[in-house]
Scaffold this motif. Structure first.
Motif, short mmCIF file in Angstrom:
data_model
loop_
_atom_site.label_atom_id
_atom_site.label_comp_id
_atom_site.label_asym_id
_atom_site.label_seq_id
_atom_site.Cartn_x
_atom_site.Cartn_y
_atom_site.Cartn_z
N LEU A 173 0.81 -1.21 0.00
CA LEU A 173 0.00 0.00 0.00
C LEU A 173 0.85 1.26 0.00
CD1 LEU A 173 -2.68 -1.04 2.65
CD2 LEU A 173 -2.84 -1.24 0.16
N LYS A 174 0.26 2.33 -0.52
CA LYS A 174 0.87 3.66 -0.47
C LYS A 174 0.57 4.28 0.90
CE LYS A 174 0.52 8.26 -2.61
NZ LYS A 174 -0.17 9.06 -3.67
N GLN A 175 1.60 4.81 1.54
CA GLN A 175 1.41 5.40 2.87
C GLN A 175 0.98 6.86 2.75
OE1 GLN A 175 4.51 4.55 5.61
NE2 GLN A 175 3.43 5.48 7.35
N ILE A 176 -0.13 7.20 3.42
CA ILE A 176 -0.65 8.56 3.42
C ILE A 176 -0.13 9.32 4.64
CG2 ILE A 176 -2.72 9.99 3.35
CD1 ILE A 176 -2.29 8.14 0.89
N ASN A 177 -0.19 8.71 5.81
CA ASN A 177 0.42 9.24 7.03
C ASN A 177 0.78 8.05 7.91
OD1 ASN A 177 -1.94 8.54 8.60
ND2 ASN A 177 -2.93 10.40 7.79
N ASN A 178 1.11 8.30 9.18
CA ASN A 178 1.60 7.22 10.03
C ASN A 178 0.65 6.03 10.13
OD1 ASN A 178 3.95 8.57 10.60
ND2 ASN A 178 3.26 9.36 12.59
N ASN A 179 -0.64 6.27 10.07
CA ASN A 179 -1.62 5.20 10.29
C ASN A 179 -2.65 5.06 9.18
OD1 ASN A 179 -0.63 6.04 13.16
ND2 ASN A 179 -1.56 4.03 13.44
N THR A 180 -2.45 5.73 8.06
CA THR A 180 -3.39 5.65 6.94
C THR A 180 -2.65 5.27 5.67
OG1 THR A 180 -4.79 7.35 7.96
CG2 THR A 180 -5.19 6.86 5.65
N PHE A 181 -3.24 4.34 4.92
CA PHE A 181 -2.64 3.80 3.71
C PHE A 181 -3.69 3.71 2.61
CE2 PHE A 181 -0.72 2.28 7.55
CZ PHE A 181 0.64 2.41 7.34
N SER A 182 -3.25 3.62 1.37
CA SER A 182 -4.18 3.60 0.24
C SER A 182 -3.77 2.51 -0.75
CB SER A 182 -4.20 4.96 -0.47
OG SER A 182 -5.10 4.95 -1.56
N GLY A 183 -4.79 1.81 -1.30
CA GLY A 183 -4.52 0.74 -2.25
C GLY A 183 -5.46 0.76 -3.43
N GLU A 184 -4.99 0.24 -4.55
CA GLU A 184 -5.79 0.09 -5.76
C GLU A 184 -6.33 -1.33 -5.84
OE1 GLU A 184 -6.48 2.72 -7.58
OE2 GLU A 184 -5.16 3.97 -6.34
N SER A 185 -7.20 -1.60 -6.82
CA SER A 185 -7.85 -2.90 -6.95
C SER A 185 -7.63 -3.49 -8.34
CB SER A 185 -9.35 -2.79 -6.67
OG SER A 185 -9.59 -2.30 -5.37
N VAL A 186 -7.63 -4.82 -8.39
CA VAL A 186 -7.56 -5.57 -9.65
C VAL A 186 -8.66 -6.62 -9.62
CG1 VAL A 186 -6.20 -7.13 -11.08
CG2 VAL A 186 -5.09 -5.19 -9.95
N THR A 187 -9.44 -6.74 -10.68
CA THR A 187 -10.55 -7.69 -10.70
C THR A 187 -10.06 -9.13 -10.84
OG1 THR A 187 -12.63 -8.30 -11.79
CG2 THR A 187 -10.82 -7.53 -13.21
N ILE A 188 -10.81 -10.06 -10.26
CA ILE A 188 -10.56 -11.48 -10.49
C ILE A 188 -11.72 -12.10 -11.27
CG2 ILE A 188 -9.21 -11.66 -8.38
CD1 ILE A 188 -11.67 -13.36 -7.31
N GLY A 189 -12.56 -11.24 -11.87
CA GLY A 189 -13.70 -11.70 -12.64
C GLY A 189 -15.03 -11.25 -12.11
N SER A 190 -15.04 -10.74 -10.87
CA SER A 190 -16.26 -10.22 -10.27
C SER A 190 -16.38 -8.74 -10.57
CB SER A 190 -16.22 -10.45 -8.75
OG SER A 190 -17.21 -9.68 -8.09
N PRO A 191 -17.61 -8.19 -10.60
CA PRO A 191 -17.78 -6.74 -10.79
C PRO A 191 -17.37 -5.93 -9.58
CG PRO A 191 -19.92 -7.78 -10.42
CD PRO A 191 -18.92 -8.89 -10.56
N ASN A 192 -17.14 -6.60 -8.44
CA ASN A 192 -16.76 -5.91 -7.21
C ASN A 192 -15.33 -6.29 -6.80
OD1 ASN A 192 -19.44 -4.83 -6.93
ND2 ASN A 192 -20.09 -6.83 -6.16
N VAL A 193 -14.81 -5.57 -5.83
CA VAL A 193 -13.46 -5.85 -5.32
C VAL A 193 -13.44 -7.23 -4.67
CG1 VAL A 193 -11.67 -5.12 -3.70
CG2 VAL A 193 -12.98 -3.40 -4.97
N PHE A 194 -12.41 -8.02 -4.97
CA PHE A 194 -12.22 -9.34 -4.39
C PHE A 194 -11.96 -9.23 -2.90
CE2 PHE A 194 -8.88 -12.82 -3.78
CZ PHE A 194 -9.81 -13.80 -3.47
N GLY A 195 -12.72 -9.99 -2.11
CA GLY A 195 -12.57 -9.92 -0.66
C GLY A 195 -11.17 -10.24 -0.18
N GLY A 196 -10.51 -11.22 -0.81
CA GLY A 196 -9.16 -11.57 -0.41
C GLY A 196 -8.18 -10.43 -0.58
N GLN A 197 -8.42 -9.58 -1.58
CA GLN A 197 -7.56 -8.42 -1.78
C GLN A 197 -7.70 -7.44 -0.63
OE1 GLN A 197 -8.02 -5.87 -5.45
NE2 GLN A 197 -8.06 -4.28 -3.86
N VAL A 198 -8.93 -7.14 -0.23
CA VAL A 198 -9.15 -6.21 0.89
C VAL A 198 -8.56 -6.78 2.18
CG1 VAL A 198 -10.88 -4.92 2.19
CG2 VAL A 198 -11.26 -5.39 -0.22
#
Length: 288
Positions: free
Chosen positions: A13-38
């Protein structure tokens, strides 16, 4: 994603501050974010606030909203406790200020103690005797239902080889069990235990509800049933190596009220128990 290198990049993940981070998503075939990724990205965020001598031993999580693939996910870590042996973290994942996922994770410094484990099923076929998802598409693609062929054809950083392959053209009710060998694709870099935990968490959300479907597979499948991960828990035990095949072994003690429960273990090929998991998922029959 085609290999382990791309998966590792997704989880870092990209670090925003000491305790906050940000991530992008890649599909595994579902229209929604894969739970394992989150799950895995939340573990990455939690680990970034933990001292180097403590390692994840358990996690408990809830999926609250479907994730949007086109929007970055922000992960905020609360440092709940740092004791003499254990540290606890709570991670909240949000998109557009809406909470989509929460995780509680506990980390433990290494200690010596007693030992025992549940034995792996040694009567099953080895991965060299089985077809991977890619092999199935190459061999049976012209005969597979369009939905199944599309799902199996998506590029993934993991090879899966199910021990038992049901016939989608002639479905039948099966025992409430699922056993699948898996292995990372591509050149596998040196990894510390922290990264191994993140990748294993990602993989653990694949195939988990299959065991809950099997007893009613003659009438119900992923095509005519609305499914979603509701919660997910894991317990981590021993160190391991991703350079060989590992076994995902699940059983389902119950389905009822549009929910199914699966639980099980993950083993090395030598039979060492490295983690256990449990998940309850939505299994709501679609109205005709």
């Amino acid at each position: 994603m085609k290999n382990s290198k791309e998966l590792i990049a997704l989880l870092n993940l990209k670090q925003i501050n000491n305790n906050t981070f940000s991530g992008e998503s890649v599909t595994i075939g579902s229209p929604n974010v894969f739970g394992g990724q989150v799950l895995a990205q939340a573990v990455n965020a939690a680990y970034r606030t933990i001292s180097e001598n403590r390692f994840l031993h358990s996690l408990h999580s809830y999926f609250l909203e479907a994730g949007d693939l086109t929007i970055a996910i922000d992960y905020h870590v609360e440092e709940i406790r740092d004791g003499g042996s254990f540290s606890t973290r709570r991670v909240t994942a949000k998109q557009n200020e809406k909470t989509i996922f929460i995780l509680a994770a506990s980390f433990h410094r290494k200690e010596d103690g007693f030992e025992h484990q549940t034995a792996m099923n040694n009567s099953i076929k080895q991965p060299e005797e089985l077809l991977s998802w890619e092999d199935m598409v190459a061999k049976f693609g012209d005969f597979l239902p369009k939905r199944i062929k599309h799902f199996l054809s998506i590029e993934r950083p993991i090879d899966f080889k199910p021990v038992r392959v049901p016939n989608p053209l002639e479905p039948e009710n099966l025992p409430a069990k699922e056993e699948i060998w898996f292995k990372l694709k591509g050149e596998i870099p040196a990894m510390d235990l922290r990264l191994k935990h993140q990748i294993l968490t990602y993989i653990s959300d694949y195939n988990v509800l299959n065991a809950a479907f099997n007893p009613n597979a003659k009438e119900h499948n992923f095509g005519n049933t609305q499914t979603a991960s509701l919660d997910h828990s894991m317990w981590f035990f021993r160190d391991f190596d991703f350079n060989d095949w590992m076994l995902f072994s699940a059983e389902s003690p119950n389905t009822f009220g549009a929910r199914g429960l699966s639980r099980g273990n993950i083993y090395t090929r030598k039979g060492e128990l490295i983690a256990s998991f449990a998940q309850e998922g939505l299994m709501r029959p679609k109205k005709k």
